[in-house]
Design an enzyme around this catalytic site. Sequence first.
Site, PDB file in Angstrom:
ATOM      1  N   GLY A  21       0.806  -1.218   0.000  1.00  0.00           N
ATOM      2  CA  GLY A  21       0.000   0.000   0.000  1.00  0.00           C
ATOM      3  C   GLY A  21       0.835   1.262   0.000  1.00  0.00           C
ATOM      4  O   GLY A  21       0.415   2.289   0.532  1.00  0.00           O
ATOM      5  N   ALA A  22       2.019   1.207  -0.626  1.00  0.00           N
ATOM      6  CA  ALA A  22       2.941   2.345  -0.567  1.00  0.00           C
ATOM      7  C   ALA A  22       2.789   3.313  -1.726  1.00  0.00           C
ATOM      8  O   ALA A  22       3.511   4.303  -1.799  1.00  0.00           O
ATOM      9  CB  ALA A  22       4.382   1.850  -0.497  1.00  0.00           C
ATOM     10  N   GLY A  27       1.082   4.941   3.267  1.00  0.00           N
ATOM     11  CA  GLY A  27       2.104   4.022   2.778  1.00  0.00           C
ATOM     12  C   GLY A  27       3.228   4.729   2.054  1.00  0.00           C
ATOM     13  O   GLY A  27       4.400   4.350   2.180  1.00  0.00           O
ATOM     14  N   SER A 150      -6.849  -0.598  12.585  1.00  0.00           N
ATOM     15  CA  SER A 150      -7.666   0.614  12.442  1.00  0.00           C
ATOM     16  C   SER A 150      -8.416   0.879  13.729  1.00  0.00           C
ATOM     17  O   SER A 150      -8.678  -0.047  14.511  1.00  0.00           O
ATOM     18  CB  SER A 150      -8.667   0.425  11.290  1.00  0.00           C
ATOM     19  OG  SER A 150      -9.719   1.364  11.350  1.00  0.00           O
ATOM     20  N   TYR A 175     -15.639  -4.509   7.992  1.00  0.00           N
ATOM     21  CA  TYR A 175     -14.351  -3.810   8.032  1.00  0.00           C
ATOM     22  C   TYR A 175     -13.696  -3.970   9.398  1.00  0.00           C
ATOM     23  O   TYR A 175     -12.505  -4.314   9.500  1.00  0.00           O
ATOM     24  CB  TYR A 175     -14.538  -2.331   7.707  1.00  0.00           C
ATOM     25  CG  TYR A 175     -13.252  -1.540   7.767  1.00  0.00           C
ATOM     26  CD1 TYR A 175     -12.253  -1.756   6.823  1.00  0.00           C
ATOM     27  CD2 TYR A 175     -13.034  -0.592   8.752  1.00  0.00           C
ATOM     28  CE1 TYR A 175     -11.063  -1.040   6.857  1.00  0.00           C
ATOM     29  CE2 TYR A 175     -11.850   0.125   8.812  1.00  0.00           C
ATOM     30  CZ  TYR A 175     -10.866  -0.102   7.862  1.00  0.00           C
ATOM     31  OH  TYR A 175      -9.691   0.603   7.915  1.00  0.00           O
TER      32      TYR A 175
END
Length: 309
Positions: A21-22, A27, A150, A175
């Site tokens: 996720g960079a 990220g 999260s 989620y």
Amino acid sequence: MARTHDLTIPDLTGTLAVVTGASDGIGTVIATRLAGAGAEVIMPVRNQAKGDATAQRIRAAVDGARVSTRSLDLSSLESVTSLAATLSSEGRPINVLINNAGDMQPPTRQETRDGFELQWGTNHLGHFALTLGLLPLLREGRARITHQTSVAARKGSMNWDDLNHEQGYDVMKAYAGSKIAVGLFARELDARSRANGWGISSNLSHPGISPTNLLAAQPAMGRDRTPPARRLIGFLSRIGLAGTPDSAALPALMAATDPEYGGDQFFGPKRTVGGPPTLQEFWAPLRHMDDAHRIWEVSERLVGTGANH
């Protein structure tokens, strides 16, 4: 105006870091900071053009940065297996792995290519399969592994009877469940490393709340416009009541690089939504090691057989 927080990162020259996720948001900040500290950074990305553009920006911002991309779609176990095979064939020990990527709140229930609910399959199962696929390289590199959860995981519990969320679908419960699973996996991985002498450490971090593209319009996922919640977070960030992508990256960077800490630790902003990075107590859904052991066993069966077998 948003407050500025920072973190001193030790010299990482000679280390190899992998950051999922960079290509965007938090990220990108993580990858940039690791490269700035001397690490070579591999960015596995779903969108190759976007990933290559981000890598180029990092090289432009950080003198001498060594950054490269690889292909990865965490919603496809075939893609995960392919990346693990690619990195294994390159044969380089991995010293830092940051499982940062994720999907959040598709407008309707969606499934991965393997038949898992999208958030459960991408956020947890994809990273679970990737981490286990890279385990020999991680062991060789005595890696520090950081898993990004999260604030949604503060409450609730795993829906053990319907992990694929096929009955009465609630997008936020799905989620939260995926992010609780991330936390439980992080803890069980560290416990198994200590028990089996793997030599790796596994920690957990959360970024608080900041205005990233996780909640922005994403037509590929069926979200054609940015929801009001994303605009509200942007406003709160601008007046200092929520984090920024720069500050939100700091807990994961602390977990991955601070030499003071070992494994099975949890890092986050001092205030739940933002602030300087600090050591945290595990939230209630993440405290039971019986659940951590169970999530490993269930996940191992699922990624080995697929959802429909």
